[in-house]
Design an enzyme around this catalytic site. Structure first.
Site, PDB file in Angstrom:
ATOM      1  N   ILE A  81      -7.284 132.944 -12.470  1.00 42.47           N
ATOM      2  CA  ILE A  81      -6.361 133.927 -13.046  1.00 42.47           C
ATOM      3  C   ILE A  81      -5.820 133.423 -14.373  1.00 42.47           C
ATOM      4  O   ILE A  81      -5.235 134.175 -15.132  1.00 42.47           O
ATOM      5  CB  ILE A  81      -5.187 134.283 -12.098  1.00 42.47           C
ATOM      6  CG1 ILE A  81      -4.293 133.067 -11.835  1.00 42.47           C
ATOM      7  CG2 ILE A  81      -5.677 134.898 -10.802  1.00 42.47           C
ATOM      8  CD1 ILE A  81      -2.910 133.435 -11.310  1.00 42.47           C
ATOM      9  N   ASP A  82      -5.988 132.118 -14.660  1.00 42.68           N
ATOM     10  CA  ASP A  82      -5.452 131.565 -15.914  1.00 42.68           C
ATOM     11  C   ASP A  82      -6.302 131.955 -17.124  1.00 42.68           C
ATOM     12  O   ASP A  82      -5.832 131.901 -18.256  1.00 42.68           O
ATOM     13  CB  ASP A  82      -5.378 130.033 -15.827  1.00 42.68           C
ATOM     14  CG  ASP A  82      -4.534 129.549 -14.653  1.00 42.68           C
ATOM     15  OD1 ASP A  82      -3.759 130.364 -14.120  1.00 42.68           O
ATOM     16  OD2 ASP A  82      -4.654 128.374 -14.275  1.00 42.68           O
TER      17      ASP A  82
END
Ligand code: F6P
Length: 343
Positions: free
Chosen positions: A125-126
């Site tokens: 998700i980063d």
């Protein structure tokens, strides 16, 4: 041909779509597929189970990972490499597919250098993996965080408050910038652009003077105050890859802003809500495309690669090109952090 698939690091939406695609394509090619449970932990302790089409039917729209995951680092575990090699040998695994972020891919890179045929599939998700425009899970997390920000607008406006929302992303600000923009945050604070608390407070005061009822601040968990220059962490402990648990900057800001501006301030930490739940269409499609491509690479005997998204194309990239450095936000995007500061 026997292949095994595992997921490492933080879970995220879209992983199961990749697993379904891997098993589907591998079955088409007549390969036998194994699933390794709980990340590298399963590779070390023999957590290996057969994966059939029946096991993966309909999982592509589900969240998390059906295989389980962990932050186990095989290179930091006693006899880790030997144990991993034993498992690979015992089950006759010809190629391993690791679905993961920077940590998982760095370990995959080391295994690859030691002669293990590996394909790595980027997920986080980063969105901080270089060499790919997007990683599985990022766009869903943007949607989730943006929706949360939209909801915070109505309560903040009703109460004439400043609300500071803390967003994940470790040392890069992709999730905060994109969710902040999509959710209309007035101030966006990212690690790549250390901020000055005085300027943030000035902006809040200016908005109040202009008659604005509320201010929403999206702050990345890894954002740094110019004066302090250090990260705000949730505790002392580090994971096996040496990362501290970030968190707490929203609370620090809540207190400082209330003290300096006299405004009523509240902090909200979105935390693991950003990783949970089903993937959006983008991540489902990404998972499927990367999963299919991963098995096609095995068919072409092209191991040591990761399928990456470049524009609209999936291309093979050497795993070592994806590790060792993070994709950070370049200065040309910094102006987006202030897009809603006047509205
Ligand atoms: O790397 C993904 C991520 O969600 C980061 O954004 C966050 O800092 C970290 O994982 C949280 O990890 P954990 O789930 O181990 O607390």
């Amino acid at each position: 041909m026997k292949i095994a698939v595992m997921t490492g690091g933080g879970d995220c939406p879209g992983i199961n779509a990749a697993i379904e695609a891997i098993v589907t394509r591998a079955t088409e090619y007549g390969y036998q597929v194994f699933g390794i449970t709980d990340g590298y932990a399963g590779l070390l302790n023999g957590g290996v189970k057969p994966l059939s089409l029946k096991d993966v039917e309909g999982i592509s729209k589900t969240g998390g990972t059906i295989l389980g995951t962990s932050r186990t680092n095989p290179f930091k575990t006693k006899d880790g490499v030997k144990k991993a090699m034993d498992t690979i040998k015992r089950f006759g695994i010809d190629t391993l597919i690791t679905i993961g972020g920077e940590d998982t891919l760095s370990a995959a890179c080391q295994f690859s250098k030691q002669g293990v045929p590996i394909i790595a599939v980027p997920k986080t998700i980063d969105n901080d993996l270089c060499a790919t425009d997007y990683s599985i899970g990022f766009q869903t997390a943007v949607d989730t965080a943006a929706e949360a920000i939209e909801r915070l607008h109505t309560t903040a406006k009703s109460h004439r408050r400043v609300i500071i929302v803390e967003i994940m992303g470790r040392n890069t600000g992709w999730l905060t910038l994109m969710a902040g923009l999509a959710g209309g945050a007035h101030i966006i604070l990212i690690p790549e652009q250390p901020f000055d608390i005085d300027s943030v407070c000035e902006l809040i005061k200016r908005r109040r003077a202009e008659g604005k009822r509320h201010t929403i601040i999206a702050v990345a968990e890894g954002a740094k105050l110019k004066a302090r220059g250090e990260l705000v962490t949730a505790g002392e402990e580090k994971d096996e890859f040496g990362h501290e648990r970030l968190g707490g900057i929203a609370q620090v800001l809540e207190k400082e802003i209330a003290k300096r501006t006299g405004e009523e301030a509240r902090s909200v930490v979105l935390g693991h809500l950003q990783r949970g739940g089903p993937p959006n269409s983008f991540d489902t499609i990404m998972g499927i495309r990367l999963g299919l491509f991963a098995v096609d690479l095995i068919k072409q005997k092209k191991t040591g690669y990761a399928p990456c998204l470049r524009g609209t194309e999936i291309v093979p990239v050497r795993i070592e090109e994806m590790t060792g450095k993070l994709k950070t936000i370049e200065e040309n995007l910094f102006e987006l952090t202030g897009f809603f500061s006047k509205s």
